[in-house]
Enzyme design. Sequence first.
Site, PDB file in Angstrom:
ATOM      1  N   VAL A  50       0.853  -1.191   0.000  1.00 43.44           N
ATOM      2  CA  VAL A  50       0.000   0.000   0.000  1.00 43.44           C
ATOM      3  C   VAL A  50       0.891   1.244   0.000  1.00 43.44           C
ATOM      4  CG1 VAL A  50      -1.743   1.303   1.276  1.00 43.44           C
ATOM      5  CG2 VAL A  50      -1.864  -1.197   1.182  1.00 43.44           C
ATOM      6  N   HIS A  84       3.577   7.372   8.872  1.00 39.57           N
ATOM      7  CA  HIS A  84       4.093   8.631   9.444  1.00 39.57           C
ATOM      8  C   HIS A  84       3.672   9.853   8.632  1.00 39.57           C
ATOM      9  CE1 HIS A  84       8.252   8.597   7.142  1.00 39.57           C
ATOM     10  NE2 HIS A  84       7.223   8.592   6.327  1.00 39.57           N
ATOM     11  N   GLY A 105       2.892   1.931  -2.524  1.00 40.06           N
ATOM     12  CA  GLY A 105       4.141   1.330  -3.011  1.00 40.06           C
ATOM     13  C   GLY A 105       4.865   2.121  -4.073  1.00 40.06           C
ATOM     14  N   GLY A 106       4.356   3.315  -4.412  1.00 39.13           N
ATOM     15  CA  GLY A 106       5.032   4.147  -5.413  1.00 39.13           C
ATOM     16  C   GLY A 106       5.078   3.466  -6.763  1.00 39.13           C
ATOM     17  N   ASP A 157      -1.229   2.230  -5.332  1.00 39.12           N
ATOM     18  CA  ASP A 157      -0.966   3.641  -5.055  1.00 39.12           C
ATOM     19  C   ASP A 157      -1.969   4.491  -5.836  1.00 39.12           C
ATOM     20  OD1 ASP A 157       0.364   6.110  -4.274  1.00 39.12           O
ATOM     21  OD2 ASP A 157       2.186   4.926  -3.992  1.00 39.12           O
ATOM     22  N   LEU A 158      -1.875   5.808  -5.652  1.00 34.01           N
ATOM     23  CA  LEU A 158      -2.790   6.714  -6.334  1.00 34.01           C
ATOM     24  C   LEU A 158      -2.640   6.594  -7.854  1.00 34.01           C
ATOM     25  CD1 LEU A 158      -2.275   9.804  -4.010  1.00 34.01           C
ATOM     26  CD2 LEU A 158      -4.373   8.453  -4.209  1.00 34.01           C
ATOM     27  N   ASP A 174      -7.377   4.601  -3.902  1.00 36.28           N
ATOM     28  CA  ASP A 174      -7.209   5.447  -2.728  1.00 36.28           C
ATOM     29  C   ASP A 174      -7.300   4.581  -1.479  1.00 36.28           C
ATOM     30  OD1 ASP A 174      -7.419   7.245  -0.618  1.00 36.28           O
ATOM     31  OD2 ASP A 174      -8.690   8.641  -1.725  1.00 36.28           O
ATOM     32  N   MET A 175      -6.223   4.535  -0.691  1.00 35.10           N
ATOM     33  CA  MET A 175      -6.194   3.667   0.483  1.00 35.10           C
ATOM     34  C   MET A 175      -7.195   4.080   1.550  1.00 35.10           C
ATOM     35  SD  MET A 175      -2.520   4.823   2.080  1.00 35.10           S
ATOM     36  CE  MET A 175      -2.160   6.562   2.430  1.00 35.10           C
TER      37      MET A 175
END
Length: 348
Positions: A194, A256, A196-197, A218-219, A238-239
């Site tokens: 999630v 973070h 993950g780029g 990812d987006l 979208d997560m």
Amino acid sequence: MALSAEEMAPLAESQRAIWGFMLAFADSMAIKAAIELRLPDIIQAHDGPITLSQIASSISSPSLPNTDYLFRIMRYLVNKKIFSATMNDNGETLYSPTPLTIWISNDFELTLAPMILFQNHPSQQAGWHCFSKCVKEGGECFTTAHGCDTWEFASKNSVYNKLLNNGMACTSNLSLPFVALYEGLKTMRSLVNVGGGTGQLLASIVEEYPNIKAINFDLPHVIEMAPELPGVTHVGGDMFEFVPAGENILLKWIMHDWPDKECIQILKNCRNAILDNGKVVLIDIVLQQEKDGSYCDVGLKADLLMFAHTGGKERTEQEWKNILNEGGFSRFNIIPQLLSTCIIEAYP
């Protein structure tokens, strides 16, 4: 008021410290210039120590490089031990790499160069100037500076988006020890990364463990830039709305980025996506307080980085426990890594 030499000594020392804080940005600016000029690559590629004129002649430039400016940058970086310097018989200074040089070399697989360029881009630094305003008025620093959050700004700005993705890909390379050392991967059948780029970390995992069915999530505007990778399926979404189903969910330096409320929502979506006997694996910082009350300097700087850029935060073990419990995970295990970074295994 006249002060004695004995009285002046501690004042001079404390003043020196404040000057050091005030000009601390000089370190990152000098390193950024070195990367842009490819100085580490030039010095490492040379057969032995190299003179300033030889460095200058190797810099790609439409005109002759200014050797006085170059000398001053090199002198500073030698003083910081990024490079070393000796004198030859003709009185010329000869430059050589040090153990630090490789980390800012474009040609090193684990280079930090893309992240340095990203963190020192003017758009990325703007949020740092909003600390006091956000303390007084609330809000997020990056949004205060730009009128939108980091992710929306990236979706509208291709240059920034590329810098961000390159920086994140570079941190994926730094997570390679995770692939080599984390025992939990050996028994995994499926893994959803999630946030993950462009999928570099998953590609490394699948290369080592080809039996794992891997989904990079990812987006959509990030997934558009993701290359085809063997064994990796890219999914845009979208997560905060959903997470693709999988036996295991991986989040590397994602939590973070967000305040507690948003983290709990992400964790709940992960909980809903986990198949039987699965778990969430987080790679993130855990702030640990030493016996003298201090914290790891890198961890605290990372916390201010989150304040400046995302509205998120670094967390103590107790703070991790709070959001994991509220997100549906009653048990967790922390496996320490380097520089306050840990692997956190969370189970429903």
